[in-house]
Write a protein that holds these residues in place. Structure first.
Motif: not given
Length: 496
Positions: A398-403, A372-380
């Motif tokens: 990404r917010n969901l993945l963090d939780r 999931g993190y790979q599919d949703n990288p941090l915005p550049v």
């Protein structure tokens, strides 16, 4: 957002004449603007795509065009309708009817001969259950004898029963029904008065309905106070949740703490930690609590946490359907597979999963979070863009993945301990009547009215969970002996 003016052809030619650097800078500005607009469009599309099946929005917000939703529930294999062994509720004939009506046979249907003197050989019986044509209140006059002592002249007067304190008053039965209609069935005060007049021919003032509710709230206060102590100490999982409510046109929150046997509702101006401190359950509790991902719950390290996977599944459904990310679908399947494995193990009489099973599920969980993190990288950030203060805005995925990563132990708590429920539906069901009350009445006009509602609904919900008829519970309270389940009774202070 103020629209950005488009450059005119003359402005474009002027940039071109300034050279390559000016053209590159202009393109970078346009790319940054497009990225901003793309993010805004995506946010609006995400907002429009949310419904009760993929978010925490209530079903009432779906409108008439709900569309077909994919249910996560598995078929039980049972036939539709009542199952074998269900007692049923069909109307049964009474052994001792209250009244009889005999319908005689006077003539033969064939030859018209008179049958009035012929003895009856048998009866075909049919029974009708109905109300009497007129239902009236029973008025009991209590007369306390007055006697003078012939020796000393002292006046002596008999004692009235407890609760008979006025020259004219309503009894426990009628007051219980007033609260029953108004607080349990959410019938407005004026319509409750109409019901009393129509059913019993007894006009009742609106103030009488309000007073009856206030009296009941006061009488059940010891039970509700003992319930709070039980919810602090019990080893059972305690479910927590809250919902907004309008009080005097301002937003307040009704908080619930509940188990399978007890419900406690409380009104507070706040939603988070300040409300928890004033309510006094969560800060003192050391056992397990079940709740959603609201961050304020996790401020309390003194307790064990389990989070609601029904919320997680809805969020994952949204990401799967709206953004077509495969990891979300696989994580849905994993959470449900763990749930099914736990239930199968319980049916087999086991008290825990094997360590190898737990390790395998944990490994698959971690791999899907990583995907999931790979599919949703941090915005550049765009080249040359001004550095923004604070945490950069992230996507919902990404917010969901963090939780899910940060609170993995709470998410999978039902896997580690079979006593932990998969979701927080118990608390949501306990709050459902609060939302119904708001739909009927809109808001609470006063703080006192909101607090009275919470006190009575706590008592009623607890009675229902313990299979006590609500009218019986209300009569008991008005009679001075409110119901409390055995698990709560040990916390009640003895009567003064």
């Amino acid at each position: 957002m103020t629209p950005t003016p488009h450059p005119t052809p003359e402005e474009i030619r002027a940039i071109y004449r300034q050279g390559e650097d000016a053209v590159v800078a202009s393109f970078e500005q346009m790319v940054a603007l497009m990225r901003t607009l793309e993010a805004r469009i995506q946010a609006l599309e995400d907002q429009l795509a949310k419904n009760s099946g993929n978010s925490s929005k209530p079903p009432s917000s779906d409108g008439y065009k709900k569309g077909k939703q994919r249910s996560l529930r598995q078929a039980s294999g049972k036939k539709v309708g009542a199952q074998e062994g269900h007692p049923g509720h069909s109307l049964q004939a009474a052994e001792t009817p209250d009244a009889f009506q005999v319908h005689p046979v006077e003539h033969c249907q064939g030859c018209q001969a008179s049958l009035t003197e012929v003895p009856v050989s048998d009866y075909e019986r049919r029974q009708v259950f109905d109300l009497p044509p007129v239902v009236r209140l029973i008025v009991t006059e209590h007369q306390a004898e007055i006697k003078y002592c012939p020796k000393c002249g002292q006046m002596n007067k008999g004692e009235f029963p407890a609760g008979v304190s006025q020259s004219v008053q309503y009894g426990t039965g009628i007051k219980a029904q007033l609260v029953y209609f108004n607080q349990y069935h959410h019938v407005p005060v004026e319509r409750t008065c109409e019901i009393m007049a129509d059913l019993y021919g007894q006009p009742v003032g609106a103030g009488t309905v309000v007073t009856a509710s206030d009296q009941l709230a006061e009488k059940v206060e010891p039970v509700n106070a003992a319930a709070k102590e039980y919810l602090i100490d019990t080893s059972e999982p305690v479910h927590l949740d809250e919902t907004g409510a309008r009080v005097e046109k301002e937003l307040h929150w009704i908080h619930v703490a509940s188990t399978n046997a007890v419900t406690h509702l409380e009104l507070n101006r706040r939603r988070g930690s300040q409300a928890y401190q004033e309510i006094g359950i969560l800060p003192k509790r050391t056992g397990l609590v079940v709740h959603d991902d609201y961050s304020s719950y996790f401020l309390y390290d003194n307790t064990q946490h389990a989070t609601c996977n029904a919320h997680h599944l809805r969020d994952l459904i949204f990401i799967r359907d709206q953004h077509q990310q495969s990891w979300a679908e696989k994580l849905i399947e994993l959470l449900l597979e763990i749930k099914q494995t736990v239930e199968t193990s319980q049916d087999a009489g086991r008290i825990a999963l094997d360590p190898q099973q737990i390790a395998g599920f944990e490994g698959r969980y971690a791999a899907l979070i990583e995907q999931g993190y790979q599919d949703n990288p941090l915005p550049v950030p765009a080249p040359g863009a001004a550095k923004q203060r604070g945490r950069p805005k992230q996507s919902q995925a990404r917010n969901l993945l963090d939780r899910l990563l940060k609170h993995q132990q709470a998410v999978l708590a039902y896997m580690y301990d079979f006593n932990v429920p998969f979701d927080n539906n118990l608390a949501e069901r306990d709050l459902r009547m609060v939302k119904l009350k708001q739909k009927v009445s809109g808001c609470f006009r006063t703080q006192a009215g909101g607090q009275t509602f919470c006190a009575i609904r706590s008592y009623i919900s607890t009675a229902r969970k313990n299979d006590l008829p609500i009218l019986d519970a209300l009569r008991m309270a008005f009679a001075g002996d409110p119901f409390s389940p055995s698990c709560v009774s040990v916390y009640r202070a003895p009567p003064a």
